[in-house]
Structures are given as structure tokens and as C-alpha cells.
Scaffold this motif. Structure first.
Motif, PDB file in Angstrom:
ATOM      1  N   LEU A 153       0.677  -1.179  -0.231  1.00  0.00           N
ATOM      2  CA  LEU A 153       0.183   0.199  -0.021  1.00  0.00           C
ATOM      3  C   LEU A 153       1.181   1.352  -0.066  1.00  0.00           C
ATOM      4  O   LEU A 153       1.906   1.207   0.561  1.00  0.00           O
ATOM      5  CB  LEU A 153      -0.979  -0.102   1.265  1.00  0.00           C
ATOM      6  CG  LEU A 153      -1.540   1.205   1.494  1.00  0.00           C
ATOM      7  CD1 LEU A 153      -2.689   1.513   0.541  1.00  0.00           C
ATOM      8  CD2 LEU A 153      -2.209   1.261   2.789  1.00  0.00           C
ATOM      9  N   PRO A 179      -1.969  -0.590  -4.574  1.00  0.00           N
ATOM     10  CA  PRO A 179      -2.951   0.151  -3.984  1.00  0.00           C
ATOM     11  C   PRO A 179      -2.570   1.506  -3.618  1.00  0.00           C
ATOM     12  O   PRO A 179      -1.399   1.492  -2.861  1.00  0.00           O
ATOM     13  CB  PRO A 179      -3.745  -0.749  -2.835  1.00  0.00           C
ATOM     14  CG  PRO A 179      -2.926  -2.144  -3.107  1.00  0.00           C
ATOM     15  CD  PRO A 179      -1.761  -1.892  -3.928  1.00  0.00           C
ATOM     16  N   GLU A 181      -3.385   5.402  -2.112  1.00  0.00           N
ATOM     17  CA  GLU A 181      -4.427   6.042  -1.311  1.00  0.00           C
ATOM     18  C   GLU A 181      -3.931   7.505  -0.873  1.00  0.00           C
ATOM     19  O   GLU A 181      -2.782   7.506  -0.926  1.00  0.00           O
ATOM     20  CB  GLU A 181      -4.970   5.259   0.180  1.00  0.00           C
ATOM     21  CG  GLU A 181      -5.836   4.175  -0.208  1.00  0.00           C
ATOM     22  CD  GLU A 181      -6.209   3.513   1.058  1.00  0.00           C
ATOM     23  OE1 GLU A 181      -5.863   3.907   2.324  1.00  0.00           O
ATOM     24  OE2 GLU A 181      -6.662   2.323   0.941  1.00  0.00           O
TER      25      GLU A 181
END
Ligand code: NDP
Length: 265
Positions: A153, A179, A181
Motif C-alpha cells: 500500500l 493500491p 490512497e
């Protein structure tokens, strides 16, 4: 000083201003240690003259390559004949190799230097959740290198939200399996926390993230080299975190630059 022979190869570094840049000393020492018959020369060039200089450098048959730094890292991309996929996605190049036929091949090694520095210090980013403060030039390069390294992440937290969004978009296009974010100032829930902003360089700078959220299981990495122990690192140590300084990023990058520009005996 290297003895200049008829076969001495030339490398350069392009910057404006240039007097404060320490790369020439570092790479010239490295060449001397390795017995390379070569010299790296600082080329002070302004933005308006960059195209003309680069065209001249292409014609220099004993020029093997050059380092590119502020403010030319973006403008140089379009002046290269070939640029790596990663450098193209980042939109910046900091090392150029001149092939025997004069073609200029560009690469961005800031991020690879950061990841190599982590690994040298026994910190493996693969499979880890990373919090990245910043979305400027260095943060972009680091984000792509971390994605390349296979992090599980990547959370980007930057003061200017549009820059985080733009970086996330480009990462998604180039590393769809990672991923990404958009974060706040809270780094909790991440194993490695990276400061890739310029905060920490000047005394009195605000901290780049909320240090009260740091926990002892986290590693906090810096890219600021001076001071050696930044306010963020001091606060992280107080909270029991492992810290990683900014210097290895540069040291590892010099090695990668020498390799890319083929600084060999
Ligand atoms: P940029 O100007 O491209 O980016 C600066 C970053 O810092 C942006 O994310 C910016 O946020 C953020 N920032 C600046 N001021 C503030 C503030 N007051 N509050 C919150 N965020 C802030 O610079 P670079 O990415 O090129 O370089 C950053 C630092 O990295 C340099 O200071 C340099 O010391 C270091 N560096 C270290 C290297 C090494 O080898 N160790 C190599 C390269 C750089 P915003 O987008 O909102 O403006």
C-alpha cells in the motif's frame, strides 16, 4: 585532480546555480578510486540555454554522460532521444548516458537511490504499507520506485491535494497492481513512514506529519540530509521508532549514476 590524457572521458553535471552542488567532488573521487580515466565537470547553464548546450553535448564524442539537477530535471526529458518508461511517467530525468552514436538516454535515479539506501540499511519495502509525505519532485521519484519494489500500500499525503491526486493517477496507470490512497497527516497503520517533503531543512519548519500518531513498530525514513537528525527523526526516536536518515539516498544514487553512465576503467 585527474591527469588528463588523450583518452580522458568527460562527464558533466547541468545545474543553475551550480556552486553549491557537491556531485562533481563525489563522482570524481569515485572515478579516482576506481582508476577511471575520466573527469566530471560542472556545467553552469540557465534554462534559456539548455537546448543549445545539450545539442553541443550530443556532438562531443568523448562525453559519456551527464547528471541533471535543479532546475533542468523536467526540461531535459524532451531533449533526450530515449527515456525510461519510469522517468517518462515521473516526468523528470536526472542522469543521461550518451551512446557512441550520440543518442542521449535519460533515467531518473532519485527513487532507486532511496530504495537502495533503505535496503542497505536492512529495511525491505516489498510487501509493506508505506506512508509518503510529499508529492513534489523527490516524492514522485520515490513513489514510483516504491511501487516498482512491490509495496502492499502506498498512501500519499501532500499539502496540495491536486498533486497527490495527479501522482496517484500516474501510479495507477503504470503500476495498476499497487493500491494507492490519499492520506492525511496521520501516518498510523503504515509500517514505513517517509518524509519526502522539503520540511526539516530549515530550523523552525513545521513537522511534515502528526508525530503523536507514530508507534514503536514503525520505521521513519527521511530524505533531508542536513541536519543529519531532523526534528522528525528526533520525534520519531522519542516515540520508539526506528529511523533512517537522508544521506544513504544520495550515496546509493551516486553508485547508480556511475553504473548508468558507465564510469568504468
Ligand atoms: P519540491 O519543491 O518538488 O517538493 C517539495 C515538497 O515539500 C512538496 O510536496 C511540498 O508540498 C512540500 N512542502 C514544502 N513546504 C511545505 C510546507 N510548508 N508545508 C507542507 N508541505 C510543504 O522539492 P523536491 O521534491 O525536489 O525536494 C524536496 C527535498 O528533498 C529537498 O529539500 C531536498 O533536500 C531533498 N532531497 C534529498 C535527496 C537525497 O538524496 N537525500 C535527493 C533529492 C531531494 P506542496 O506540493 O504542497 O508544495
Amino acid at each position: 585532480m585527474t591527469e588528463i590524457t588523450g583518452r580522458t572521458a568527460i562527464w558533466g553535471i547541468l545545474a543553475d546555480p551550480i556552486h553549491h552542488v557537491k556531485t562533481p567532488q563525489a563522482l570524481n573521487s569515485l572515478m579516482q578510486e576506481r582508476g577511471v580515466d575520466g573527469v566530471l565537470i560542472p556545467f553552469h547553464v540557465g534554462a534559456d540555454d539548455l537546448t543549445a548546450l545539450v545539442s553541443g553535448l550530443k556532438a562531443m564524442r568523448n562525453l559519456k554522460g551527464f547528471v541533471v539537477t535543479v532546475p533542468h530535471k523536467t526540461a531535459i526529458v524532451d531533449l533526450c532521444d530515449d527515456v525510461s518508461k519510469q522517468a517518462r511517467a515521473i516526468g523528470a530525468v536526472n542522469t543521461v548516458r550518451r551512446e557512441a552514436d550520440g543518442r542521449l538516454v535519460g533515467e531518473m535515479l532519485d527513487g532507486a537511490g532511496f530504495v537502495a539506501g533503505l535496503r542497505e540499511n536492512g529495511i525491505e519495502p516489498r510487501g509493506r504499507r508505506i506512508y509518503l509525505a510529499g508529492a513534489g519532485g523527490a516524492a514522485n521519484a520515490i513513489a514510483f520506485a516504491l511501487a516498482e519494489a512491490g509495496v502492499s500500500l502506498l498512501t500519499i499525503a501532500n499539502r496540495t491535494l491536486s498533486k497527490s491526486e495527479d501522482l496517484r493517477q500516474r501510479l495507477a496507470e503504470n503500476h495498476p497492481s499497487v493500491p494507492v490512497e490519499i492520506g492525511t497527516g496521520d501516518p498510523s497503520g503504515h509500517e514505513i513512514v517517509v518524509n519526502a517533503t522539503s520540511l526539516g531543512l530549515k530550523e523552525g519548519d513545521p513537522l511534515p506529519l502528526d508525530v503523536t500518531r507514530l508507534t514503536p513498530d514503525q520505521t521513519v525514513a527521511e530524505i533531508i540530509m542536513q541536519p543529519e537528525v531532523t526534528a522528525l527523526m528526533a520525534a520519531a526516536r522519542e516515540r520508539g521508532c526506528r529511523t533512517h536518515p537522508g544521506r544513504p539516498m544520495l550515496a546509493c544514487q551516486l553508485e547508480l549514476m556511475a553504473e548508468f553512465m558507465e564510469m568504468r576503467p
